[in-house]
Design a protein around this motif. Sequence first.
Motif, PDB file in Angstrom:
ATOM      1  N   VAL A   7      55.440 -39.465  43.478  1.00  7.67           N
ATOM      2  CA  VAL A   7      53.230 -38.611  44.075  1.00  7.67           C
ATOM      3  C   VAL A   7      52.352 -39.204  43.028  1.00  7.67           C
ATOM      4  N   LEU A   8      51.335 -39.014  43.539  1.00  9.30           N
ATOM      5  CA  LEU A   8      50.049 -39.418  42.062  1.00  9.30           C
ATOM      6  C   LEU A   8      49.196 -38.356  41.671  1.00  9.30           C
ATOM      7  N   GLN A   9      48.954 -37.720  42.774  1.00  8.72           N
ATOM      8  CA  GLN A   9      48.401 -36.654  42.945  1.00  8.72           C
ATOM      9  C   GLN A   9      49.039 -35.271  43.529  1.00  8.72           C
ATOM     10  N   SER A  10      48.997 -33.979  43.363  1.00  7.71           N
ATOM     11  CA  SER A  10      48.732 -32.480  44.192  1.00  7.71           C
ATOM     12  C   SER A  10      47.800 -31.814  44.490  1.00  7.71           C
ATOM     13  N   ARG A  11      47.322 -31.321  45.516  1.00  7.67           N
ATOM     14  CA  ARG A  11      46.360 -30.324  45.170  1.00  7.67           C
ATOM     15  C   ARG A  11      45.395 -29.504  45.998  1.00  7.67           C
ATOM     16  N   PRO A  12      45.497 -28.673  46.289  1.00 11.49           N
ATOM     17  CA  PRO A  12      45.811 -26.906  47.377  1.00 11.49           C
ATOM     18  C   PRO A  12      45.145 -28.170  48.443  1.00 11.49           C
ATOM     19  N   ILE A  13      44.958 -27.905  49.393  1.00 13.86           N
ATOM     20  CA  ILE A  13      44.249 -28.321  50.728  1.00 13.86           C
ATOM     21  C   ILE A  13      43.064 -27.050  50.955  1.00 13.86           C
ATOM     22  N   THR A  14      41.974 -27.229  50.204  1.00 17.68           N
ATOM     23  CA  THR A  14      41.132 -25.534  49.998  1.00 17.68           C
ATOM     24  C   THR A  14      39.941 -25.927  51.192  1.00 17.68           C
ATOM     25  N   THR A  15      39.776 -26.325  52.157  1.00 20.59           N
ATOM     26  CA  THR A  15      39.540 -25.886  54.222  1.00 20.59           C
ATOM     27  C   THR A  15      40.578 -25.127  54.501  1.00 20.59           C
ATOM     28  N   LEU A  16      41.388 -25.257  53.979  1.00 13.93           N
ATOM     29  CA  LEU A  16      43.005 -24.122  55.055  1.00 13.93           C
ATOM     30  C   LEU A  16      42.544 -22.978  53.429  1.00 13.93           C
ATOM     31  N   GLY A  17      43.099 -22.595  52.583  1.00 18.60           N
ATOM     32  CA  GLY A  17      43.480 -22.514  52.199  1.00 18.60           C
ATOM     33  C   GLY A  17      42.514 -21.059  52.105  1.00 18.60           C
ATOM     34  N   ALA A  18      40.671 -21.388  51.661  1.00 13.28           N
ATOM     35  CA  ALA A  18      39.411 -20.350  51.844  1.00 13.28           C
ATOM     36  C   ALA A  18      40.112 -19.187  53.196  1.00 13.28           C
ATOM     37  N   ALA A  19      40.882 -19.597  54.361  1.00 16.08           N
ATOM     38  CA  ALA A  19      40.630 -18.855  55.299  1.00 16.08           C
ATOM     39  C   ALA A  19      42.202 -17.863  55.291  1.00 16.08           C
ATOM     40  N   ALA A  20      42.564 -18.489  54.591  1.00 13.90           N
ATOM     41  CA  ALA A  20      44.452 -17.693  54.189  1.00 13.90           C
ATOM     42  C   ALA A  20      44.245 -16.398  54.154  1.00 13.90           C
ATOM     43  N   PRO A  21      43.438 -15.822  52.658  1.00 12.09           N
ATOM     44  CA  PRO A  21      43.091 -14.200  52.286  1.00 12.09           C
ATOM     45  C   PRO A  21      42.814 -13.501  53.393  1.00 12.09           C
ATOM     46  N   LEU A  22      41.877 -13.715  53.843  1.00 13.89           N
ATOM     47  CA  LEU A  22      41.285 -13.071  54.901  1.00 13.89           C
ATOM     48  C   LEU A  22      42.193 -12.624  56.675  1.00 13.89           C
ATOM     49  N   GLY A  23      43.161 -13.368  55.914  1.00 17.34           N
ATOM     50  CA  GLY A  23      44.617 -13.588  57.254  1.00 17.34           C
ATOM     51  C   GLY A  23      44.135 -14.195  58.134  1.00 17.34           C
ATOM     52  N   ARG A  24      42.982 -15.015  58.294  1.00 20.20           N
ATOM     53  CA  ARG A  24      43.206 -16.007  59.928  1.00 20.20           C
ATOM     54  C   ARG A  24      43.246 -16.892  59.909  1.00 20.20           C
ATOM     55  N   THR A  25      43.653 -17.460  61.387  1.00 21.43           N
ATOM     56  CA  THR A  25      44.527 -18.414  60.974  1.00 21.43           C
ATOM     57  C   THR A  25      43.968 -19.243  62.205  1.00 21.43           C
ATOM     58  N   VAL A  26      43.984 -20.402  62.119  1.00 19.23           N
ATOM     59  CA  VAL A  26      43.040 -21.449  62.961  1.00 19.23           C
ATOM     60  C   VAL A  26      43.683 -21.266  64.548  1.00 19.23           C
ATOM     61  N   GLU A  27      44.693 -21.400  64.731  1.00 19.81           N
ATOM     62  CA  GLU A  27      45.229 -21.860  65.998  1.00 19.81           C
ATOM     63  C   GLU A  27      46.026 -20.437  66.298  1.00 19.81           C
ATOM     64  N   LEU A  28      45.874 -19.524  67.699  1.00 18.37           N
ATOM     65  CA  LEU A  28      46.285 -18.081  67.791  1.00 18.37           C
ATOM     66  C   LEU A  28      47.375 -18.964  68.985  1.00 18.37           C
ATOM     67  N   ARG A  29      48.883 -19.040  68.319  1.00 18.56           N
ATOM     68  CA  ARG A  29      49.670 -18.854  69.065  1.00 18.56           C
ATOM     69  C   ARG A  29      50.676 -18.470  69.664  1.00 18.56           C
ATOM     70  N   GLY A  30      51.366 -17.848  70.607  1.00 23.42           N
ATOM     71  CA  GLY A  30      52.041 -17.417  71.028  1.00 23.42           C
ATOM     72  C   GLY A  30      51.899 -15.340  70.902  1.00 23.42           C
ATOM     73  N   ALA A  31      52.094 -14.727  70.833  1.00 22.10           N
ATOM     74  CA  ALA A  31      51.713 -13.122  70.875  1.00 22.10           C
ATOM     75  C   ALA A  31      51.388 -12.294  69.901  1.00 22.10           C
ATOM     76  N   GLY A  32      51.556 -12.575  68.367  1.00 28.63           N
ATOM     77  CA  GLY A  32      50.974 -11.946  67.202  1.00 28.63           C
ATOM     78  C   GLY A  32      52.354 -10.972  66.824  1.00 28.63           C
ATOM     79  N   GLU A  33      53.020 -11.135  67.894  1.00 33.20           N
ATOM     80  CA  GLU A  33      54.675 -10.349  67.674  1.00 33.20           C
ATOM     81  C   GLU A  33      55.122 -11.048  66.719  1.00 33.20           C
ATOM     82  N   GLU A  34      56.029 -10.077  66.204  1.00 32.30           N
ATOM     83  CA  GLU A  34      57.004 -11.354  65.009  1.00 32.30           C
ATOM     84  C   GLU A  34      58.509 -10.660  65.986  1.00 32.30           C
TER      85      GLU A  34
END
Length: 909
Positions: free
Chosen positions: A300-327
């Motif tokens: 492994v030469l380098q590891s860093r956060p995926i910034t474009t993904l992490g920006a949405a995560a704190p707001l509870g947003r997901t890109v793909e709507l899969r299932g019905a949102g139930e546990e």
Amino acid sequence: MQVLGPWSDSVVIDELAGGKARGLYGVQSSGVRVPEWVVLGRDVYDGFLGEGGLSTAVAEFAEIADVEQAVVRAGELRAELVAAPVPEVVRELIATAGARLGDGPIAVRSSMLAEDGAGNSYAGQFDTYLNVRGVPAIVERVRDCWASAFSERAVRYAFARKLPRAAAPAVLLQRLVAARASGVVFTANPATGARDEAVISAVYGLGEGLVSGAVDADSVIVDKVSGAMLEVVLGDKDSRYDPAGEQGWEVREVEAEARGQAVLTDAELAELTEIGRKLESHCGAPQDIEWAIDDIGIWVLQSRPITTLGAAAPLGRTVELRGAGEEIPAGELRIWDNSNIIESFSGVTSPLTYTTAADIYGRVYRGYAASLGVPDEQQRQTDAWTSVLLGSFHSRVYYNLLHWYRMVGIAPGYPLNRKVLEAALGVDEPLADDIAKTLRPFVFRSRTARLRSRAITTAIYVRRLRGIDAMVEQFVTEFYRVYDEYDALDYTELTGEQAYAAYRTVDRDLVERWGPLMVLDAILLTLTGAVFLLTKLFLPKAPEWFLYAVVGPGADVESADPARAMTELAQLVRADPELTTLINSSAPEQIYAELQNSDRTEFLSRVNDYINLYGYRSLDELKLETPDLREDPASLFVMLRSASGRVGDAATASRSAEADAYLDANLRGPRRRIYERLRAKASRCAAHRERLRFCRTRAFGMVKRMIRVMGRDLVARGVLDEFADVFYLTNSEMRGCYEGEDTTTLRALVAARKVLRAKDSALVAPARFRTLGPALGRAELAEQGWVPLTTTAAATVGTVLTGTPSAAGIVEGPAVVVDEPRDVAGGILVAYRTDPGWVAALPSATALVIERGSPLTHVAIVARELGVPTVVQVKDAATRLRTGMRIRVDGINGTVTVLSEGDQPDETL
């Protein structure tokens, strides 16, 4: 000043070593193999500036507020840094650092303090040098890395993101891996945001060719849970990068035998996936990992956060709507069925439409339970499933079917009503009794409480059954009071905030009123089931078509009005040869403008009357992203073109008349009077249901206008790039734009969902599938039939496709397979699904064949009233039948037969 490395204290690394070194420090502490490295901290850089008399100039540069001035000054500073001599003390420190890595080639890389952070990656903004050998070369490359902090691209990147400039870069020295292959692992799919997928890109040699775009990489999407390869794309392997030359790499030819092969073995893919899982868990966020493979293994030469993904995560947003949102608990069954939901939401459906519909369904059925007197405790229990009556998979909408059986259980008569529900929804496979009996809408603390509640619910239900006519009339009156008020608004003058306020008011008002009206559906299920039972008792030999024809809303049902009005417009077109030429030869999107510029004022007036009356009717009219006729009248002329080809040719006698004739011949006396009384009640309720569907369509049309104002407002505010982007937001995200939530991540979210939509549209959507537990990833869905589109063999002559008879009659003619009602004049319309917007095209069809749907769907009901023979639930009809095939549609027995071209029409038809 000192040389830092894996032996240093973590506090010192955090303070002085910069982002790249900080990431490597964390990777190495997790136990993953990392090439030997050291780092010259930012204190070394500060020492270099101080000895060269550049500290003040750099500090003043950091205060420049104008980007263009900063770019000019940065260029001057960069030249000064490159020309400045490196102090002897700094040279000695660099020599010490290089000695720790041995005599082999090394990589010299920037390690800015803010680089590779959770919010900003600075990817590609600073310089990296490969294949560096000897102290003099290392010294020059270290200084070049420091100077790269003042490159134009780095300055503009910092200004665009309001970040500090020239913030004390550290420099990382790392042993160069003699890589056979290298690449990147994303531990979440950066295109779709899917956290259960890893994306691995690989090239031969070093990875600089991959990041520069000069080499076409292999790309593999892996299910992180199962390790299954979901998607494999092999890159063009005409060349590769190997360590050589001044910049550390050069293009070399790939051996011929390797050009068609994958870069990585399955074992290497599995190991990289495992490393990705390990580092993601260790770092606590999805990672972007650079790696290389040599004779020893993976480094492994380098590891860093995926910034474009992490920006949405704190707001509870997901890109793909899969299932019905139930546990969903482990091992628990869910059945997903598209049945007649595709009449409302066909094919790929936008996130805004799906989430709006799901939200409305949940609140409406919660209100329905309350209106039947369900106790508060049990109402709260319904919240667990009323909010997830719909599900979304690969952008398609499905019934979460088991919860619909629970909903039916709220009203009395569940054993009968669930059977009618299956017919109403058009499901291919009835639910097994052992499962159906367990699907309770709620539970009680005691048997006494359950009996008391059931008695109250039954009493209210019976009272509603008796008074449903007045209840519907009251609702319709109140609905049109609200509708007329908001339909009269000038939406061109509304601000986004005003449109949102109107939207919230209408949404709250209508949903609250609609909940109690859901009792109509339950009543219709009960009455239809009772009519079917009475038919089996009084008329045991009645044909199947009779069961659906005997209960209908009547020939004067409001929902047939658009079809009748379309027929009248078609008659005007057919009577005027010049008008016929205009309609048939001009592009649909140009016809309205041509009419406005012509002298055909009377016909244009009739068209405008149609749009004013039925403008909310359109193809896919409940999909918010689909414009209605007022916004885009083009589809009106598509339907008119079809209808004008067959005016006067279709039978117009209502099939209810045939049902009357059958009853006259087979049922008389007291039993006939009992039967007719029940039938009349059921027919009135069917007519009420059609009226409410019309109201629903009008309501969605009104909401569409409000959302279009908000969409344009969000573009004007700079939240979105273009108007259509609003449909890629969820309902809660759209609301958040007007309720003070952060909107900075929405552009990236929209872009990711657009990529996802393109992939989703290339998949087959199974009509029905099952899932167990929470595993709803791509691998599990692929096992359930979600696979890329494949060519289905056409049906051969003599093939008989069977379905459910919906409107009686036998017709032979050419099939016209369409995904929207166009070019069907004189043919038999064959479609995978229809929606209420298709009714205007029914006069143009000699018969109707629908793959999905039920005899109780909107279009099937209107087809019966217009006398169009119809068969529904014809498996594979839209893929096995081809336009131009001669077929026979038997709406009595529910069959579709493929004929040879030479077959003559049966004279007895």
